[in-house]
Design a protein around this motif. Structure first.
Motif, PDB file in Angstrom:
ATOM      1  N   ARG A 116     -99.037 -49.625 -44.792  1.00 54.91           N
ATOM      2  CA  ARG A 116    -100.178 -50.514 -44.990  1.00 54.91           C
ATOM      3  C   ARG A 116    -101.233 -49.760 -45.792  1.00 54.91           C
ATOM      4  N   GLU A 152    -106.448 -55.348 -48.250  1.00 55.83           N
ATOM      5  CA  GLU A 152    -105.316 -54.774 -47.527  1.00 55.83           C
ATOM      6  C   GLU A 152    -104.022 -55.246 -48.185  1.00 55.83           C
ATOM      7  N   THR A 183    -113.216 -55.519 -49.279  1.00 54.91           N
ATOM      8  CA  THR A 183    -112.043 -54.795 -48.782  1.00 54.91           C
ATOM      9  C   THR A 183    -110.776 -55.529 -49.207  1.00 54.91           C
ATOM     10  N   GLY A 231    -104.976 -49.725 -47.626  1.00 52.64           N
ATOM     11  CA  GLY A 231    -106.279 -50.369 -47.562  1.00 52.64           C
ATOM     12  C   GLY A 231    -107.222 -49.820 -48.619  1.00 52.64           C
TER      13      GLY A 231
END
Length: 258
Positions: free
Chosen positions: A199, A228, A226, A201
């Protein structure tokens, strides 16, 4: 057609693709895409991505046999109206798993898009972007000063990723390429190759003064705070290729192009 598989035809709006589509409609029988088991797509790589994204949006991902009537056509087979049934029967299939981008804007809006090739973060103004980068929740780059950064799938590693000097990933490698775009600090960082279970970010450190957009293939979200990115294992796509023009062979040979 042969009666074994119900085929739908999709064509780019370009004149060349429309002329080719008219030829195929005279030669073969077709069904609406809602009744089809397989799609034949005429156009370039961009149109193929549009076709795949449309199927993801409908939650009905059919195998796609593309024929190149565009410019590059890296993800396409050669155009020929002849012996289409036998070509499809002999075709090799490749499964592509897209990335899932979840972007939160400065205003708090949350947008989720799929990306078959790559997710890119790009500066919106003349000022460089300042980004914090995390891997599985751990901060790996407290501050990346750059024009942008991208995460690419193996299928997309020969596209924007390659032009940004990122690595070419074998199609069956289960990897993600994380590649900076004109990095200023840290200047010597050339990117990373990560397992596809990772993952990733991104946090924009100064989103008002230094605004950043996020792009999943051709879909853009502006003024993000942000982002992801992770592989979406709930969505898979199947591309079909002539045995002599298989995608894995093409990706391998791109490493020897001078």
């Amino acid at each position: 057609m042969s009666g074994e598989r119900r085929l739908a035809l999709a064509a780019s709006p370009t004149e060349q693709a429309q002329v080719a589509a008219a030829d195929l409609r005279q030669r073969y029988d077709w069904v609406p895409i809602g009744e089809a088991e397989l799609v034949v797509a005429l156009g370039g790589d961009g149109f193929l991505l549009q076709t795949l994204h449309a199927m993801l949006d409908r939650h009905r991902a059919l195998p796609v046999f593309g024929m190149n009537l565009g410019t590059v056509g890296f993800l396409m087979n050669e155009w020929s109206p002849d012996l289409l049934e036998s070509r499809i029967l002999r075709a090799r299939s490749f499964t592509v798993t897209p990335l899932r981008m979840t972007a939160t804007t400065v205003s708090g809006e949350v947008v989720t898009y799929a990306a078959i090739n790559e997710v890119s973060l790009l500066r919106e103004t003349r000022q460089t972007a300042r980004l914090e980068v995390t891997v599985n929740g751990r901060v790996v780059l407290p501050e990346l000063v750059c024009d942008g950064v991208l995460a690419a799938t193996p299928a997309g590693s020969t596209a924007y990723n390659l032009s940004a000097h990122g690595p070419i990933l074998p199609l069956d490698s289960s990897l993600i390429a994380l590649t900076p775009i004109s990095a200023f600090r840290p200047r010597r960082w050339r990117g990373a190759i990560l397992p596809d279970r990772t993952r990733i970010g991104f946090r924009v450190l100064d989103p008002v003064k230094r605004p950043v957009s996020a792009v999943a293939d051709q879909r853009e979200v502006r003024d993000v705070a942000t982002v992801e990115v992770a592989i979406d294992r709930s969505s898979t796509l199947t591309l079909l290729f002539d045995p002599e023009h298989a995608l894995d062979d093409r990706i391998t040979m791109e490493q020897f192009v001078i």
